[in-house]
Design an enzyme around this catalytic site. Structure first.
Site, PDB file in Angstrom:
ATOM      1  N   LYS A 278      44.735  -5.398 -30.031  1.00 16.25           N
ATOM      2  CA  LYS A 278      45.142  -6.501 -28.993  1.00 16.25           C
ATOM      3  C   LYS A 278      46.404  -7.126 -29.624  1.00 16.25           C
ATOM      4  O   LYS A 278      47.276  -7.448 -28.868  1.00 16.25           O
ATOM      5  CB  LYS A 278      44.045  -7.511 -28.713  1.00 16.25           C
TER       6      LYS A 278
ATOM      7  N   LYS B 276      40.846   3.226 -23.238  1.00 13.67           N
ATOM      8  CA  LYS B 276      39.607   2.770 -22.617  1.00 13.67           C
ATOM      9  C   LYS B 276      40.140   1.732 -21.433  1.00 13.67           C
ATOM     10  O   LYS B 276      41.059   1.314 -21.438  1.00 13.67           O
ATOM     11  CB  LYS B 276      38.661   1.955 -23.617  1.00 13.67           C
TER      12      LYS B 276
ATOM     13  N   LYS C 105      40.102  -4.972 -19.099  1.00 16.44           N
ATOM     14  CA  LYS C 105      40.641  -5.809 -18.309  1.00 16.44           C
ATOM     15  C   LYS C 105      41.774  -6.369 -18.507  1.00 16.44           C
ATOM     16  O   LYS C 105      42.621  -6.812 -17.843  1.00 16.44           O
ATOM     17  CB  LYS C 105      39.492  -7.230 -18.533  1.00 16.44           C
TER      18      LYS C 105
HETATM   19  P1  ATP Z   1      39.220  -7.476 -22.377  1.00 16.01           P
HETATM   20  O1  ATP Z   1      40.335  -6.175 -22.223  1.00 16.01           O
HETATM   21  O2  ATP Z   1      39.620  -8.798 -21.931  1.00 16.01           O
HETATM   22  O3  ATP Z   1      38.655  -7.235 -23.952  1.00 16.01           O
HETATM   23  P2  ATP Z   1      37.027  -5.808 -21.592  1.00 16.01           P
HETATM   24  O4  ATP Z   1      37.389  -4.792 -20.353  1.00 16.01           O
HETATM   25  O5  ATP Z   1      37.263  -5.024 -22.990  1.00 16.01           O
HETATM   26  O6  ATP Z   1      37.912  -6.759 -21.526  1.00 16.01           O
HETATM   27  P3  ATP Z   1      34.712  -7.346 -22.262  1.00 16.01           P
HETATM   28  O7  ATP Z   1      34.593  -8.572 -21.645  1.00 16.01           O
HETATM   29  O8  ATP Z   1      35.597  -7.253 -23.669  1.00 16.01           O
HETATM   30  O9  ATP Z   1      35.610  -6.105 -21.236  1.00 16.01           O
HETATM   31  O10 ATP Z   1      33.521  -6.430 -22.643  1.00 16.01           O
HETATM   32  C1  ATP Z   1      32.337  -6.551 -21.750  1.00 16.01           C
HETATM   33  C2  ATP Z   1      31.498  -5.391 -22.004  1.00 16.01           C
HETATM   34  O11 ATP Z   1      31.849  -4.005 -21.259  1.00 16.01           O
HETATM   35  C3  ATP Z   1      31.220  -4.881 -23.411  1.00 16.01           C
HETATM   36  O12 ATP Z   1      29.856  -4.489 -23.653  1.00 16.01           O
HETATM   37  C4  ATP Z   1      32.247  -3.678 -23.532  1.00 16.01           C
HETATM   38  O13 ATP Z   1      31.503  -2.906 -24.660  1.00 16.01           O
HETATM   39  C5  ATP Z   1      31.921  -3.019 -22.341  1.00 16.01           C
HETATM   40  N1  ATP Z   1      33.316  -2.274 -22.218  1.00 16.01           N
HETATM   41  C6  ATP Z   1      34.328  -2.742 -21.884  1.00 16.01           C
HETATM   42  N2  ATP Z   1      35.143  -1.817 -21.512  1.00 16.01           N
HETATM   43  C7  ATP Z   1      34.459  -0.608 -21.444  1.00 16.01           C
HETATM   44  C8  ATP Z   1      34.943   0.678 -21.231  1.00 16.01           C
HETATM   45  N3  ATP Z   1      35.976   1.028 -20.935  1.00 16.01           N
HETATM   46  N4  ATP Z   1      33.922   1.605 -20.996  1.00 16.01           N
HETATM   47  C9  ATP Z   1      32.561   1.177 -21.458  1.00 16.01           C
HETATM   48  N5  ATP Z   1      32.337  -0.077 -21.615  1.00 16.01           N
HETATM   49  C10 ATP Z   1      33.025  -0.775 -21.894  1.00 16.01           C
HETATM   50 MG    MG Z   2      37.056  -6.219 -24.629  1.00 21.57          MG
END
Ligand code: ATP
Ligand code: MG
Length: 332
Positions: A112, A195, A198
């Site tokens: 990040k 991956k 968000k």
């Molecule tokens: P950000 O980019 O803001 O970090 P994020 O998409 O990574 O957002 P988080 O809120 O950080 O989402 O994570 C919430 C949950 O979703 C965590 O348990 C994380 O392991 C899971 N998660 C996030 N992205 C994935 C993905 N691509 N595949 C499977 N699980 C995911």
């Molecule tokens: Mg995350």
């Protein structure tokens, strides 16, 4: 019932399919067998810039999506992190027993911060995993259901818990990560090397839970595949198609092999059309339910208030023990 804790950041106006498959699906099952604490990680969200009005709104939107995905407020404690002051307080204590180099090895921070450049990267982003360790340890959670991307943070949590216990006496439960292997990581449809996230720069390859069905359909039809053809699972050489197969399999309950057999000799277009149906069949009802819930914000706030009381009860008791163990003079 064994305790369990997990959370998500309200860092966008919708969750995505990775959040649903990697986390929410197992949350829903685990609330039946565990005493579950599911958190809206707003203090984590502000480790990157957030627009204040959007953050507030996105926090309610995220709660609505938890509930729409089947998390029941009557079974699980569904609370906002900033409603429980002990999170910020325990993070401070854990900061003091974390090595600088140890924190610097966290790959999420490296990824990040590389995207942002060091001048716009906050110290909060650096200490993010330490705040997360506190989230888990406050509840003495035995298990932490997360996606594969969070494994390293859970390892750090275990190290910090063990270190604290050996310095100050048994205080924390050392938690286990609960990661569903096959579905632990969903990739970006436009960039299957990353991956689904968000905070990705482009949202073209992200299936948002609150996207309209026609948008979901378009994104799936445009998903990156390969020139070779053939609906075959092979993540090393066919990352795009393999990701689509994973999604199809989890959401339909069909095995990968049986999906491969069904689409043998057929083109990607056919496969994507069928996949779009499966995905929309899952997401569309959740989207409608979430929008319904959002029409009554007072009811959502009532749910969050009750949960905050319960979460504070548990978290404050842990924090009191911690302050006492490390020798802070307690006011009488
Ligand atoms: P950000 O980019 O803001 O970090 P994020 O998409 O990574 O957002 P988080 O809120 O950080 O989402 O994570 C919430 C949950 O979703 C965590 O348990 C994380 O392991 C899971 N998660 C996030 N992205 C994935 C993905 N691509 N595949 C499977 N699980 C995911
Ligand atoms: Mg995350």
């Amino acid at each position: 019932k064994p305790r369990l804790m997990s959370g998500m950041q309200p860092s966008a106006d919708s969750l995505h399919l990775g959040n649903y498959i990697g986390a929410l699906l197992s949350w829903k099952e685990l609330q039946e067998t565990h005493e579950a604490f599911y958190m809206l990680a707003d203090l984590h969200a502000i480790t990157v810039p957030q627009e204040p009005a959007a953050l507030r709104e996105n926090t309610r939107r995220t709660v609505a999506q938890y509930i729409a995905a089947g998390i029941e407020p009557s079974k699980s404690t569904l609370f906002v992190q900033s409603h429980v002051p002990a999170h910020a307080e325990l993070a401070w204590v854990l900061n003091t027993i974390t090595g600088f180099g140890e924190a610097g090895r966290m790959t999420q921070f490296k990824d990040k911060s590389a995207k942002q450049g060091s001048d716009s990267t906050s110290v909060g982003l650096f200490t993010y995993p330490i705040l997360q360790a506190g989230d888990i340890l406050l509840y003495n959670a035995v298990e932490v259901p997360v996606g594969e991307d969070q494994r390293q943070h859970i390892e750090l949590t275990r190290d910090l818990a063990t270190r604290f216990n050996s310095r100050f006496g048994d205080t924390f439960v050392v938690p286990e990560p609960y990661i569903l292997k096959a579905t632990a990581k969903i990739y970006d449809l436009q960039n299957p090397a990353s991956k689904m996230s968000k905070s990705a720069e482009s949202t073209a390859g992200i299936i948002w839970m609150l996207d309209e069905p026609s948008v979901t359909q378009k994104k799936i039809m445009r998903a990156v595949t390969d020139a070779e053809g053939g609906v075959v699972y092979d993540p090393a050489t066919k990352a795009g198609v393999s990701n689509l197969l994973t999604i199809y399999s989890v959401l339909s309950g069909q095995s990968i092999a049986s999906i491969e057999a069904e689409f043998a000799g057929r083109g990607y277009g056919d496969f994507k059309k069928a996949l779009a149906e499966v995905v929309i069949g899952t997401l569309a009802p959740m989207r409608e339910r979430a929008l319904e819930l959002l029409a009554d914000p007072a009811e959502l706030d009532r749910i969050l208030n009750a949960a905050a009381d319960r979460a504070n009860e548990v978290a404050q008791a842990t924090l009191d023990t911690v302050y006492d163990r490390i020798g802070l003079l307690r006011r009488v």
